[in-house]
Structures are given as structure tokens and as C-alpha cells.
Design an enzyme around this catalytic site. Sequence first.
Site, PDB file in Angstrom:
ATOM      1  N   ARG A  28       0.758  -1.073   0.012  1.00 29.47           N
ATOM      2  CA  ARG A  28      -0.213  -0.023  -0.038  1.00 29.47           C
ATOM      3  C   ARG A  28       0.792   1.344  -0.037  1.00 29.47           C
ATOM      4  NH1 ARG A  28      -5.040   0.564   3.802  1.00 29.47           N
ATOM      5  NH2 ARG A  28      -3.378   0.536   5.429  1.00 29.47           N
ATOM      6  N   ASP A  29       2.094   1.040   0.215  1.00 30.23           N
ATOM      7  CA  ASP A  29       2.976   2.410  -0.027  1.00 30.23           C
ATOM      8  C   ASP A  29       4.402   2.181  -0.647  1.00 30.23           C
ATOM      9  OD1 ASP A  29       3.579   5.274   0.296  1.00 30.23           O
ATOM     10  OD2 ASP A  29       4.220   4.804   2.592  1.00 30.23           O
ATOM     11  N   ILE A  30       4.309   1.469  -1.941  1.00 30.10           N
ATOM     12  CA  ILE A  30       5.612   1.189  -2.437  1.00 30.10           C
ATOM     13  C   ILE A  30       5.933   2.481  -3.236  1.00 30.10           C
ATOM     14  CG2 ILE A  30       6.554  -0.148  -4.228  1.00 30.10           C
ATOM     15  CD1 ILE A  30       4.487  -2.314  -4.178  1.00 30.10           C
ATOM     16  N   ASN A  34      11.146   3.604   0.271  1.00 28.94           N
ATOM     17  CA  ASN A  34      10.961   2.409   0.715  1.00 28.94           C
ATOM     18  C   ASN A  34      11.615   1.147   0.141  1.00 28.94           C
ATOM     19  OD1 ASN A  34       9.477   3.740   2.784  1.00 28.94           O
ATOM     20  ND2 ASN A  34       7.259   2.917   1.813  1.00 28.94           N
TER      21      ASN A  34
END
Length: 826
Positions: A28-30, A34
Amino acid sequence: GSIPSLIRIFLNVCQAVAYAHSNQVIHRDIKPENIIVGPYGEVLILDWGLAKMVSYDEREDSFIEQSSVHSEITHFGKVVGTVSYMAPERALGEPANFQTDIYSLGVILYQILTLHLPFRRESLKSFREKMTKEIIPNPMEVAPHRDVPLVLCHLVNKCLAFEPEERYQSVHELTKDIEYYIEGRSEWFQSVDLDISNKEDWEFQEHVFMAEHVAITRGAEEADWVNLMISKASFSENTKIEAKVCIGEKGHGIGFLLSVPEAAERTHLNDGYCLWLSSDINKSTKLLRSTVEVIHASSIYLQRNMSYDVRIEKVEQNLYFYLNDTLQFSYVSHLPLAGTHIGFISRDTDFEISPLNVSLGSQNIMVNCLAVPDAFLAHKDFQTALTEYRRIAYSFSGRAEGREALFRAGITLLEEARHCDEEEKRKVLFDLALEEFEKLHNSPGAPLEYLGKSLVYRAMKEYEEEVKCFELAYRRYHRHPLLHVLQEQIIYRMYECSRFHRKATYLFILLAVQHLPKISTSIHTKRLFRSVQKHWEPLPFIEDDPSLVTSKKLQHIQFGIQLAFWLAKPYALMELMSSALKKEKRSLPLIANALFCTIELGAWQLIDEKIHRLHTKTKNSELKNKLASLQYIFNYHNRDELPSSPPNNLTFDEERVYLYLLEKLLHKEQMERFYSFSQMFTKCSFSQKGKIRLDCALIWAAIWSKNWEEAGERLHRYSMEELTQETSPLYFLYGCWLLVTENQEIASIHFSGVLPVSYPRSWTLFSHYQFGTQAEKKALLDKTFLWEKLVLWRQLKLYHHCLEDTQEVQKYRVLEKECLIDQDMV
């Protein structure tokens, strides 16, 4: 970093996300912040605090987000993630799914290509307001200095599609396309869907009767009814075929046709390649080249009532077969896959298949140096292709590419000859092709010289020379790693010739028996061999040996001996006999058969040397007795001496020797000596076959001597059915007797009653020749063997002798002598 270096890191990211998805976890937050790359190339994805589990609730028919264990960070229903990497549906408050992560990966890929973000999103609010107006700038235009590959642009656009259903449905699919790019595979573009129920999609769509081996059988024995269709559209580039398939309870399988030639160049409907997928009834998958099996995978088959994704890719000279996205096998052809049509074949209707999705592919990203001249050759620009091939051969001398270029240069000249209408120019091109292939002589690719030359002789329809090329290759390079390429061509030609040319079929089968004994384990090969043996004319001087039943190797030698006789190959007979002598379990009848066949062919010097060596070396008394029985023939041949009175009970060896001598006297027209010699047999007991041979010789002699009463008396010892059936050796002689005792019209009625067959038995050769058109006569002579021609000239000589046409008798007497001289030259 460069695109090639970054794309490998991106592949690792995709593989990590694919693993997470396989465990029902969404990140959900690629985003790049990260992702870190370690000092040894290791790739790590960080910050899984926003990750969610995904499950499917059948009652609500929607995706449900389950709360994370980190409840202090993530709150149920809250839109989380970084807006620059957020999928449109996510900004609208819809739950996260696999496609939302794929969208984020697409943004990262865009950054890799351009070093820029695809969109300018200031806040979640502005994104929601402007999302329908967002346009993805072309990466190639945004970063022209980056040399962005077109294939990666397509991948980006698919990842960033506004609607989730238009994106990749799994990260696995994206990973696969990334791998194809790294490996240098083709880029695919959907071309057309072919529906087997839509007649407009197909140039040919019929239920057809496919017969095999028609050149060696007297009827359509090996045949099958199939539903066959060939596409109207042609596909000259790299081609991919995809379909969903389900075989029903009674279904036996389906087949996909590839590289089918254009209609004008198609000799048979099943030319090209066929991938046959069997159900679990037969349990096998086969790749066939014009019905010739080149790959047999017994472990691969389709379970009935199960759905499968089938994918077939033709990339340059390679074929790849995938089942449910797993590569099952690949195949490389050394000869160009020239056909441009695809098709479908089935033997029953118990199956379901989606429309065939056909995609066209570009050339590989990693272009082989041969790809450029290959393209010129495909477009029939022969001169440019030839120049480029020769340049590559010169530039890469000593390397595999150089040898391959030399081979393809010869193929180019051969293709130009095939498309040339001028006979003289075609001959010049054939000669040039032979010279081009000869440049491979004594190189590591030496067997390709003989493969190339065989292709030239095939185009010239000089089948004897074609087979000699393979023979030389196997004798000179019997352990060469490239021989498998020749083996495939030999097997292919063996089957191909069985449709149209009897003599060529026998030549290739004999070659296979001598040099490729292992191919006889194939079901198709066994079927072909059985067809030959069932339909050829039994040779009365061949002795059966019951002990051969227990030895497959000796059976093949016996099979080869009869093939060598029909083809008039005495040296092959001697080699087969030598092979039989080396076997631990010897078959003396088999050895004697080889010797006697060589005698029938008149190869006196060869047989004399062989028997002398055998007499000297062998200690086997039974073999010495068999050799001694042949001494009568040598006495007759060398000193014109005939044996004294034979014993009452003849052995098979004695029977065939005495009958051989009797027939020699008959056909030399030494009638006084013939009758004197035949008197010796009045008290001898012959076998059933020997008795018919003896009677045929005596009836022939009576007709030649115009002793009609004696001829009639001997003929009428047999039933009228035996005299009038074309399956009887007495058929021709009875017709000659009718000619002189009745009239020519009645004889003509008798002779003209033969049925049209692919090739006739020797005792009906006269009928087919005498009552055929000039074209039919020429065709008959083209496909008859030397021994059969000798029989035909003798029959015509006797027929015209009955008509008292001395001029015609002399004509066929000369042809008979020429045939005997040809035997000696063999």
C-alpha cells in the site's frame, strides 16, 4: 544509473511484491524511499507498517480490508499511502487490492525510465479533482537522452492504466514481461482473435480425409478423418498463440498448426508444424513436422474436464510451448520456419476452446547478427541477403555464427532457384548453392555441408543423390554433435516421400535401417515399416527364419536386405550381411538371403569375393553347406555348367538355386537346354511357392515354343479364379494364352481388368503399361524398380512374340539386355 542496471533492481522489487501478494499481503505504500539496495546488490523493501491482508468475502462480493496489527498507525477506512504513487481508485476511498500496488510499481518504473514522476500531484484533494484529466507523458519524449526502450513504455502504460481491470492482473505477469525484456525476447502486440466457429476467420475449414503412405500402399490404409482449418490471415513475424482449452470426457485432444505455407506453396494440407495436445486417454504431447514426430513428451497431457491456458510462441527459428504459464519444452529448427499461416485440427468435437488470441512480436531486443540477412531472405531480397550472409561468414570465420551464415547463404541461393522461372538460370543457382555449402567442408559444421547439398538435390528431385549426402555424412562424422539435425531431416523425408514417391521412400527407410536403428521404436515408424512390408511383393527366393521373431535387430537386417534388393544396392546387402555375421545370435537363412539377393542382382565380382572370404574364415558347417549350394550358380556363370540330377527332396537352398538356373535358361531363350534341365525335376518335391514358380517357367516356355496345348493343359490345372485374379502369378501367362487360342479382343478384356493402384505387382506390370496412356507409361517406369523393369520387358517380349511381331520382340530384347547391364553396373 542506466536503465539496464536499474531494471534488474526493479525486477527484484517486483519479485518481492509478487511474493507478498502470493501470501495475500498488500504493501500500500511502494515508493523509492521504501526501497534500499545493499552493498552486494541485495534489494530490500521497507516500511510494511501500512500493509494489509486481503481476503474475498463471497457474501458481500467485494474486497475487505482487515485492520493491521499496528492500529496506532493505520485506522480502518482511512486513505493511506503517498499521493504521487497512489492509484486513482485508492484516492476515491476504494479498498486497496493487488492492482493498487501494481500502479505504484508503474510509477517507479516511469521514474527509472525518465528520472521524473509521471504526474504533478500537490495534494490528495487536487488529485481527486484532476485525476480524470491526467495524461501520462511519453517516456521516450520526456527523456530522449535515456534511450528508453519502446517495450518498457508499453509496460508503464499498462501499469498506470486508469481502470484497474486494464492493468496487469498480477505482479507475476509484470515480472514475466520484465524478464522477457532482460532476456531480449520479442515484444508482443495483439493482432487478431480467431474463432473456430467463425468461418470468416479461416481460409480453409473442412472435414477432410488424411491418408498416409499412399506411395507405398495399394490403398488408403493409414488414414483418418479430421476437422482441419487454416487461417485466412498470414503472420510473417514472430507469432504468439494463446487460448483457454478444456477437453471433454470423450475428447482425445486437439492440435495447433504453425508455419503453414501459403496455399500456392502448400503440397499437402498438413504441411508445417503441428503441436498435438492429447488428453489423459492417450497421455502424450507431440510436435510434428508435416506429420513427422520431432518431439514426443509422454509426461505432458491435458486432464479431461480441466481448463488450461495454452501458449505457443514462434520466435525466429524457435518454438516454445507453455501450459498454464509454465514452459513445457522448446524446439529449434535448423531450417527456416517459412510458413506464415496458423491453424487448428481435431479428431472429435468433445472440447471447448476460446478464440485463438494471436499476437505478433518484434525482433528480439538482443538482435543476432544473422537477423538482418534473415529479414532480407524472408522478403525474398536474395542478393542482399546473400551479400550479408557472406560478410558475416567472413567476419566471424571460425565461430558458430560464421558457419551458420555460410549455411544460410546456400539456403538463399536455393530459395532463389525455387522462385526462378528460367530453367537454365535455376540450374546455375543450384550449382552455386552446392558450391556455397561446400565451403563448410572439414569445418566444425561439416555435417551441415551434406544437409545443405541434400536440400539442393531434393529440389532437383534427384533422390539418389540426396540420400548419398546423408550416407556420406554418417560415414565420415558418425559421432558429430550436429548429426541430430540430419537425423530429423532424414525422418521427415522418409515420411514425406511415403506420400508421393515409392523409390525415395525405400531409399530413406534403408538409410534409417542402416544408420538410425533406434528410430524404429517410434509408433509412427513401426506403422510405416509395417505398411511397406505388407504391400511389397514377397520375394519367392527369400527364406523365412522363425528365430528372427525373438530378435528385433535381426528383423531389421532382414527388412533391410529386401529393401536393398528392390533398390538394387548390392554393397548395402554386403554391409547388412556383415552386420548379421557380427551378431552373437546368427541367422544363417538371413545371411544366405543376402548372398542370394546379391546373385539375383548380378553383382558377381562382389559376391565371389565375399563367398571366398566366408569359406576361408567360417568354421560353421551349416553355413558352409549353404555356401556350397550356391556353387552350382557359379559353375553356370563361370563355365556354363549345369548341375546333375537333383535329389527328390529338395531343401529350400537347393530349390531356389535350381529354379534360378531354370529361369536363366528360359530368359536367355536357350529352350533346348531349358527342357533338358527341367526334365530333372519330374520326381522332385517342391514347396507350394516353388511349384508355382516351376509351373510359371514351364508355361512361359510352352508359349514361347508355341506349344499351346501343353501351356493350356498346365494352366487348367489351376482354377479359373487363380487364372483371372490379378493377385496370381499366372495372370499374365493366361492372358498370353488367350491371345493365341482365342483372339486379341478377349485377351485385351482380360488384361484391361486390372484395378488402378499406386504401384502394380510384377505379374500385372504388362497390363498397366500396355493399356496406359503415354503419361501413365512414363509414370509407371519412373516408379518401378530395376528388377521390375526387367520383368516388364520380358513380359512385353513374350506378348509380342505371341503376336509374331519380330520388330517389337527385338526392341524389348534390347531393353532387357540393357536392364541386365544396368544390374551389372550396380
